[in-house]
Scaffold this active site. Structure first.
Site, mmCIF file in Angstrom:
data_model
loop_
_atom_site.group_PDB
_atom_site.id
_atom_site.type_symbol
_atom_site.label_atom_id
_atom_site.label_comp_id
_atom_site.label_asym_id
_atom_site.label_seq_id
_atom_site.Cartn_x
_atom_site.Cartn_y
_atom_site.Cartn_z
ATOM 1 N N ASP A 51 1.022 -1.269 -0.166
ATOM 2 C CA ASP A 51 -0.393 0.387 -0.310
ATOM 3 C C ASP A 51 0.641 1.677 -0.246
ATOM 4 O O ASP A 51 0.665 2.005 -0.360
ATOM 5 C CB ASP A 51 -0.727 0.494 1.268
ATOM 6 C CG ASP A 51 -0.383 -0.183 2.731
ATOM 7 O OD1 ASP A 51 0.914 -0.103 2.437
ATOM 8 O OD2 ASP A 51 -1.132 -0.214 3.297
ATOM 9 N N SER A 52 2.435 1.203 0.243
ATOM 10 C CA SER A 52 2.933 2.642 -0.189
ATOM 11 C C SER A 52 3.360 2.890 -1.839
ATOM 12 O O SER A 52 3.336 4.088 -2.405
ATOM 13 C CB SER A 52 4.498 1.623 -0.044
ATOM 14 O OG SER A 52 4.600 0.879 -0.312
ATOM 15 N N ASP A 90 -1.290 -6.092 -0.199
ATOM 16 C CA ASP A 90 -1.470 -6.153 1.225
ATOM 17 C C ASP A 90 -3.052 -5.219 1.344
ATOM 18 O O ASP A 90 -3.441 -4.489 -0.041
ATOM 19 C CB ASP A 90 -0.733 -4.812 1.340
ATOM 20 C CG ASP A 90 0.471 -3.915 2.147
ATOM 21 O OD1 ASP A 90 0.418 -5.011 3.192
ATOM 22 O OD2 ASP A 90 1.076 -2.912 1.460
ATOM 23 N N LYS A 120 -1.269 -9.487 2.779
ATOM 24 C CA LYS A 120 -1.246 -9.001 4.110
ATOM 25 C C LYS A 120 -1.788 -7.974 4.453
ATOM 26 O O LYS A 120 -1.909 -6.943 3.930
ATOM 27 C CB LYS A 120 0.810 -8.389 3.592
ATOM 28 C CG LYS A 120 1.076 -8.231 5.005
ATOM 29 C CD LYS A 120 2.709 -7.837 4.958
ATOM 30 C CE LYS A 120 2.799 -6.151 4.019
ATOM 31 N NZ LYS A 120 2.441 -5.067 4.867
ATOM 32 N N GLU A 122 -2.391 -5.460 8.153
ATOM 33 C CA GLU A 122 -1.610 -5.204 9.822
ATOM 34 C C GLU A 122 -2.348 -5.558 10.840
ATOM 35 O O GLU A 122 -3.424 -5.527 10.945
ATOM 36 C CB GLU A 122 -1.131 -3.991 9.543
ATOM 37 C CG GLU A 122 -0.215 -3.333 8.522
ATOM 38 C CD GLU A 122 -0.091 -1.532 8.243
ATOM 39 O OE1 GLU A 122 0.340 -0.642 7.640
ATOM 40 O OE2 GLU A 122 -0.187 -0.950 9.328
ATOM 41 N N GLU A 189 8.634 -4.706 11.182
ATOM 42 C CA GLU A 189 8.650 -3.146 11.070
ATOM 43 C C GLU A 189 9.651 -2.350 11.895
ATOM 44 O O GLU A 189 8.976 -1.522 12.813
ATOM 45 C CB GLU A 189 7.989 -2.141 9.807
ATOM 46 C CG GLU A 189 8.594 -1.237 9.251
ATOM 47 C CD GLU A 189 7.609 -0.065 8.442
ATOM 48 O OE1 GLU A 189 7.466 0.241 7.967
ATOM 49 O OE2 GLU A 189 5.929 -0.951 8.392
#
Length: 271
Positions: A51-52, A90, A120, A122, A189
């Site tokens: 998502d970066s 993501d 993925k 978070e 991270e």
């Protein structure tokens, strides 16, 4: 042993084998077909459609604005350019936090519409139910602990996480929870290297570090950062392997000059 030859196609099982045999896992972010072709051919083990993309592709300040539809588009492009690497996508902010049913629906869309191999997400305890439901549907899930950029406004900064004992113990416990919930791997991270080492030794699943020291089972960087395209981002953990932020403008300036002077195209470049 050369894992480039051993694993013709990287799978979640391949990553587990690599951890067991102490072979480090390489991961880079990727968002388009052309770069996927290059990164995959260079032998990177995993491509993360991060998502970066919200930052490096769309110019947003955070990862929060990118939508599920946009993530699906980027993932489709990457999958079409990949033959060997494991492609992980993501789940973007807002596509899984509400409840486990929404999380499953988002994960199913990604898998059906992109051809990617895993998703993925978070978070720790708060996403365990969603992980169980997604894994129960046959979709591989990678977890993500430590600095979780989708929660940046809650954290208030991009500083190192889990430096204090309470937060470190919570992270250790949540790493175990994510493994038990069925995650095949875990991104760590921006946490202290010693804590990342503890987590990596505690888990049977592989850990992928970014700003988490060299004891993790693998490493990930944002492609635009390590290639020097994004020149403003200079964290301690980043190693630049190329400086495209200088090389690309140099090439474009030479092209512009050649066009202006009518040197391009020359007779050999004309029909």
């Amino acid at each position: 042993m050369s894992y480039l030859k051993e694993f013709k196609k990287i799978t979640t099982h391949s990553l587990l084998q690599m951890k067991q045999q102490n072979e480090r896992i390489s991961m880079l972010t990727c968002y388009d077909y052309s770069m996927a072709l290059l990164l995959d051919s260079a032998g990177v083990d995993c491509l993360l459609v991060g998502d970066s993309a919200s930052n490096v592709m769309a110019g947003h300040e955070t990862t929060l604005p990118i939508t599920l539809d946009q993530m699906i588009y980027h993932a489709q492009c990457v999958v079409r350019g990949t033959n060997r690497a494991l492609v992980i996508v993501d789940l973007p902010f807002g596509s899984y936090q509400s409840n486990s049913e929404i999380a499953l629906s988002s994960a199913i869309r990604i898998m059906k519409e992109t051809g990617a191999h895993a998703i993925k997400l978070e978070g720790g305890l708060e996403v365990v139910d969603s992980i169980k439901k997604i894994v129960g549907a046959g979709i591989p899930v990678m977890g993500h602990l430590g600095l979780t950029p989708q929660s940046i406004y809650q954290f208030g900064s991009y500083g190192v996480r889990a430096k204090e004992a309470d937060e470190a113990n919570k992270l250790l416990a949540e790493a175990q929870l994510l493994q038990e919930a069925g995650c095949f791997g875990l991104v760590l991270e921006k946490i202290p290297a010693e804590l990342a080492k503890q987590v990596s030794e505690q888990l049977r699943i592989p850990t992928i570090g970014i700003g988490a020291g060299n004891a993790c089972d693998g490493q990930v960087l944002v492609m635009h950062d390590m290639l020097g395209i994004n020149t403003e981002f200079k964290p301690r953990f980043l190693r630049r392997y190329l400086n495209l932020g200088e090389l690309i403008p140099q090439a474009v300036k030479a092209y512009v000059a050649d066009v202006k002077s009518q040197d391009f195209p020359n007779a050999g470049e004309s029909y």
